[in-house]
Design a protein around this motif. Structure first.
Motif, PDB file in Angstrom:
ATOM      1  N   UNK A  11       0.839  -1.183   0.000  1.00  0.00           N
ATOM      2  CA  UNK A  11       0.000   0.000   0.000  1.00  0.00           C
ATOM      3  C   UNK A  11       0.879   1.239   0.000  1.00  0.00           C
ATOM      4  N   UNK A  12       0.450   2.252  -0.716  1.00  0.00           N
ATOM      5  CA  UNK A  12       1.265   3.464  -0.834  1.00  0.00           C
ATOM      6  C   UNK A  12       1.081   4.340   0.393  1.00  0.00           C
ATOM      7  N   UNK A  13       1.714   3.962   1.495  1.00  0.00           N
ATOM      8  CA  UNK A  13       1.586   4.768   2.698  1.00  0.00           C
ATOM      9  C   UNK A  13       2.221   6.134   2.467  1.00  0.00           C
ATOM     10  N   UNK A  14       1.441   7.162   2.540  1.00  0.00           N
ATOM     11  CA  UNK A  14       1.963   8.516   2.456  1.00  0.00           C
ATOM     12  C   UNK A  14       0.885   9.455   2.984  1.00  0.00           C
ATOM     13  N   UNK A  15       1.303  10.617   3.378  1.00  0.00           N
ATOM     14  CA  UNK A  15       0.376  11.600   3.916  1.00  0.00           C
ATOM     15  C   UNK A  15      -0.663  11.977   2.863  1.00  0.00           C
ATOM     16  N   UNK A  16      -1.930  11.873   3.237  1.00  0.00           N
ATOM     17  CA  UNK A  16      -3.002  12.241   2.332  1.00  0.00           C
ATOM     18  C   UNK A  16      -3.548  11.108   1.492  1.00  0.00           C
ATOM     19  N   UNK A  17      -2.921   9.921   1.530  1.00  0.00           N
ATOM     20  CA  UNK A  17      -3.423   8.803   0.731  1.00  0.00           C
ATOM     21  C   UNK A  17      -4.783   8.369   1.271  1.00  0.00           C
ATOM     22  N   UNK A  18      -5.769   8.237   0.355  1.00  0.00           N
ATOM     23  CA  UNK A  18      -7.099   7.779   0.736  1.00  0.00           C
ATOM     24  C   UNK A  18      -7.617   6.841  -0.335  1.00  0.00           C
ATOM     25  N   UNK A  19      -8.039   5.681   0.058  1.00  0.00           N
ATOM     26  CA  UNK A  19      -8.540   4.676  -0.856  1.00  0.00           C
ATOM     27  C   UNK A  19     -10.006   4.972  -1.189  1.00  0.00           C
ATOM     28  N   UNK A  20     -10.331   5.048  -2.473  1.00  0.00           N
ATOM     29  CA  UNK A  20     -11.697   5.342  -2.893  1.00  0.00           C
ATOM     30  C   UNK A  20     -12.689   4.357  -2.300  1.00  0.00           C
ATOM     31  N   UNK A  21     -12.289   3.085  -2.178  1.00  0.00           N
ATOM     32  CA  UNK A  21     -13.212   2.065  -1.681  1.00  0.00           C
ATOM     33  C   UNK A  21     -13.577   2.285  -0.228  1.00  0.00           C
ATOM     34  N   UNK A  22     -12.659   2.905   0.529  1.00  0.00           N
ATOM     35  CA  UNK A  22     -12.969   3.251   1.921  1.00  0.00           C
ATOM     36  C   UNK A  22     -13.943   4.420   1.954  1.00  0.00           C
ATOM     37  N   UNK A  23     -13.739   5.389   1.084  1.00  0.00           N
ATOM     38  CA  UNK A  23     -14.544   6.598   1.096  1.00  0.00           C
ATOM     39  C   UNK A  23     -15.967   6.361   0.597  1.00  0.00           C
ATOM     40  N   UNK A  24     -16.120   5.497  -0.403  1.00  0.00           N
ATOM     41  CA  UNK A  24     -17.446   5.293  -0.984  1.00  0.00           C
ATOM     42  C   UNK A  24     -18.177   4.093  -0.413  1.00  0.00           C
ATOM     43  N   UNK A  86      -4.769 -13.066  -7.866  1.00  0.00           N
ATOM     44  CA  UNK A  86      -3.761 -13.610  -6.972  1.00  0.00           C
ATOM     45  C   UNK A  86      -2.866 -12.562  -6.357  1.00  0.00           C
ATOM     46  N   UNK A  87      -1.558 -12.828  -6.404  1.00  0.00           N
ATOM     47  CA  UNK A  87      -0.592 -11.945  -5.770  1.00  0.00           C
ATOM     48  C   UNK A  87      -0.594 -10.552  -6.381  1.00  0.00           C
ATOM     49  N   UNK A  88      -1.037 -10.415  -7.618  1.00  0.00           N
ATOM     50  CA  UNK A  88      -1.010  -9.116  -8.285  1.00  0.00           C
ATOM     51  C   UNK A  88      -2.178  -8.225  -7.872  1.00  0.00           C
ATOM     52  N   UNK A  89      -3.138  -8.763  -7.141  1.00  0.00           N
ATOM     53  CA  UNK A  89      -4.263  -7.942  -6.689  1.00  0.00           C
ATOM     54  C   UNK A  89      -3.802  -6.803  -5.792  1.00  0.00           C
ATOM     55  N   UNK A  90      -2.645  -6.959  -5.160  1.00  0.00           N
ATOM     56  CA  UNK A  90      -2.121  -5.927  -4.256  1.00  0.00           C
ATOM     57  C   UNK A  90      -0.969  -5.152  -4.876  1.00  0.00           C
TER      58      UNK A  90
END
Length: 392
Positions: A11-24, A86-90
């Motif tokens: 996961x691209x941990x960085x300040x301001x990162x927000x996943x659309x799936x979490x928001x919607x 598989x492994x590429x989903x992430x």
């Protein structure tokens, strides 16, 4: 994307990162619209030091629009139901593409920088990175090829071979085979009908003769997406209207369920143009980098980017999106990468595109004929539940 647990390392941990799936949440329609219409703050990329997750200043380290083009293309694929396996989903490219781009300029710059740190872990300086960031090199990056183009969604031929009597219409045995993404990449020069070129490449191939009566064969995979590299070679290019849709007519195997035997029939799937990437112009022994991208809905009309952003960045509202250029698909001296998506039959038996015409009225409202169309849903999967979903 299939339901899966995301590896925190990807996961691209960085300040301001927000996943659309979490928001919607489960609002797949809103998620799809954000993926299609919200674009990264154009060109800017912020490279952070190793282990760094935030940056006090908002100015980019350097500019490269090709990275934006990669992200916009992958987001469009996600909005139409692309799902890595598989492994590429992430994969880092998918984590990046699910970021809620377009609202926070600084977060956009840093998210792109974090993506490059995953794709090019040994390169930390703009001077060493820039030469690697053309869109064709990015599409050819091992991580992108593995996560995107190696997916069964792009398999122009079946990922199983079929064993049976020569010229039989019934397949008796199935054997899994590896998917080679290069064999699913259609190359076209405009000298013939694009549907004919794609169908010829997807056509059945005889791999091995077991004996005089039994053969190993692979048929058309009827993929969800087809990638075409178009290098105009003729003086007269096809009209854009002729590029909007084509029929894939190569023989395919119609099966009740994956893994079952089935009936061989001529294909009749319609594919509609969804993405056009213009790649480079060669001039006087050098390449002028003027990459651009356009997205299209199911009627062949452009999907424009949304300039909306957070209030603190609205003074820069007019510079959020890269200025639009006037250009025509098929101009000699350029190369074009075309992405087509397969149309689906709805419950009434009518063909529908995976990208509906732009919504009318409020967010979440579709034209009446597209209401409750299950085939439009992005396969959203399970989003991370960590801090990227927290409120600002």
């Amino acid at each position: 994307m299939e339901d899966s647990e995301m590896d925190a390392q990807d996961v691209l941990w960085c300040e301001g990162y927000k996943d659309i799936r979490v928001l919607t949440g489960p609002d797949w329609l809103q998620a799809g619209m954000l993926l299609r219409q919200q674009r990264p703050r154009h060109s800017g990329i912020k490279l952070l030091s190793r282990g760094q997750e935030s940056e006090s200043g908002g100015e980019p380290s350097f500019s490269c629009y090709d990275v934006d083009v990669l992200i916009v293309a992958v987001r469009m694929l996600l909005s139409m139901g692309f799902a890595a396996k598989g492994e590429h989903a992430n994969s880092p490219i998918l984590s990046c593409a699910w970021h809620n781009f377009g609202w926070n300029r600084n977060a956009d710059y840093v998210a792109k920088g974090m993506l490059l740190s995953k794709l090019f872990p040994e390169d930390h300086e703009p001077s060493t990175l820039k030469g690697k960031l053309t869109i064709e090199r990015l599409f050819d990056h091992p991580e992108i090829k593995a996560a995107i183009f190696s997916s069964p969604d792009f398999a122009l031929r079946e990922t199983e071979e079929f064993v049976g009597p020569r010229d039989a219409s019934i397949v008796e045995e199935l054997n899994a085979v590896a998917h080679d993404p290069d064999s699913s990449h259609v190359h076209w020069d405009g000298s013939c009908d694009i549907g004919r070129a794609a169908s010829r490449q997807a056509g059945s191939i005889q791999l091995e003769v077991v004996n005089e009566d039994r053969v190993h064969v692979r048929y058309s995979g009827r993929p969800r997406f087809i990638r075409v590299t178009y290098v105009p070679a003729t003086r007269t290019s096809p009209r854009f209207e002729d590029l909007k849709r084509f029929k894939l007519t190569a023989p395919c195997l119609i099966r009740p369920e994956v893994g079952e035997t089935g009936q061989v029939e001529d294909g009749n799937d319609t594919y509609c143009l969804s993405i056009v990437v213009r790649v480079g112009r060669e001039a006087a022994q050098s390449t002028v980098v003027d990459t651009d991208i356009r997205l299209y809905d199911g009627e062949g009309d452009p999907i424009h980017g949304d300039r909306e952003c957070l209030a603190e960045f609205r003074p820069l509202w007019n510079t959020k999106l890269r200025p639009q250029e006037s250009w025509t698909v098929g101009t000699k001296g350029y190369r074009y990468i075309l992405f087509y998506s397969r149309m689906f039959m709805d419950e009434t038996g009518r063909e529908r595109a995976a990208t509906p015409p732009p919504p009318r009225g409020t967010v979440g409202e579709l034209l009446p004929q597209y209401q409750d169309a299950a085939f439009l849903r992005p396969r959203m999967g399970k989003a991370p539940t960590s801090r990227e979903g927290e409120e600002e």
